[in-house]
Write a protein that holds these residues in place. Structure first.
Motif, PDB file in Angstrom:
ATOM      1  N   THR A   1      44.566  20.873   0.398  1.00  0.00           N
ATOM      2  CA  THR A   1      45.054  20.989  -0.970  1.00  0.00           C
ATOM      3  C   THR A   1      45.323  19.610  -1.550  1.00  0.00           C
ATOM      4  O   THR A   1      45.392  18.622  -0.819  1.00  0.00           O
TER       5      THR A   1
ATOM      6  N   ASP B   1      44.807  23.919  -5.470  1.00  0.00           N
ATOM      7  CA  ASP B   1      46.022  23.717  -6.273  1.00  0.00           C
ATOM      8  C   ASP B   1      45.855  22.638  -7.329  1.00  0.00           C
ATOM      9  O   ASP B   1      46.843  22.200  -7.933  1.00  0.00           O
TER      10      ASP B   1
ATOM     11  N   THR C   1      43.908  27.333 -16.282  1.00  0.00           N
ATOM     12  CA  THR C   1      45.088  26.538 -15.976  1.00  0.00           C
ATOM     13  C   THR C   1      46.177  26.707 -17.027  1.00  0.00           C
ATOM     14  O   THR C   1      47.370  26.815 -16.701  1.00  0.00           O
TER      15      THR C   1
END
Length: 222
Positions: free
Chosen positions: A44, A68, A184
């Motif tokens: 991540t 992420d 997002t």
């Protein structure tokens, strides 16, 4: 009798990709190559930043897209705090604006995952030595973009961006697509398109890459 000189220290390498199987393959490749020490792995963006700070690798081999966030943002953070750490992107995502965004974030190279194992090993060694590398499949297109932006824009004040436009522009600078920006920020693709039209008009630019350059320049002044 004099002892022989010690061998060159292996290159400290951090692997960043959200696919565990790929990381295992890369670890095996570099371990067997003999000139590398894989000091850690991350899947991540948050782990990449944390592991880079803790392990202090010479080279981070990074994917652009992470679950992420963006490898580009991770690169920007790592380079801001650890100037001696080199970042080489290895990805299947070859969008020109994303490639340019990696360069603006301070990356030292960009390769597509179709590269051969021999070429990849050589690329990491090249980056570790302080040089940069860019996949030949995208080099000419990206250089053309850079040349198209080489003429300084007029030094006049632009209309201020709204907070939401600033957020959209920041994601553009990370190399995200309209669909990714929409997900997002919980917006529709059409709304993101309208925001981009407004941003381009206010900044008096016509391309995403130019807007990304503006954002990066503004960040460097802060």
């Amino acid at each position: 009798m004099m002892k022989p000189q010690s061998e060159t220290k292996p290159i400290r390498l951090l692997l960043v990709d959200d696919h565990e199987v790929l990381r295992i393959g890369l670890r095996t490749l570099f371990t067997e190559a003999g000139a590398f020490h894989v000091v850690g792995e991350a899947g991540t963006m948050a782990d990449a930043v944390r592991e880079a700070a803790k392990l202090k690798p010479q080279v981070v081999l990074m994917d652009v897209r992470l679950p992420d966030g963006s490898g580009i943002e991770a690169c920007r953070t790592i380079r801001a705090h650890h100037r001696d750490t080199r970042v080489l992107f290895l990805t299947s995502f070859a969008d020109d604006d994303a490639v340019l965004a990696t360069i603006l974030a301070g990356a030292d190279g960009f390769l597509l995952k179709e590269v051969s194992s021999k070429q990849l090993i050589q690329a990491v060694m090249t980056v570790a030595s302080g040089r940069s590398i860019l996949d030949s499949a995208v080099t000419q297109r990206v250089l053309a973009k850079v040349r198209s932006m080489s003429t300084p824009a007029p030094q006049h004040k632009h209309d201020p961006l709204s907070p939401q436009e600033e957020r959209v522009l920041a994601l553009v600078a990370e190399g995200k697509t309209n669909k990714e920006i929409a997900l997002t920020l919980n917006l529709s693709d059409k709304t993101v398109g309208h925001y981009l039209e407004n941003i381009f008009q206010k900044l008096q630019v016509t391309r995403r890459a130019q807007a990304a350059v503006f954002f990066t320049q503004q960040q460097s002044k802060q």
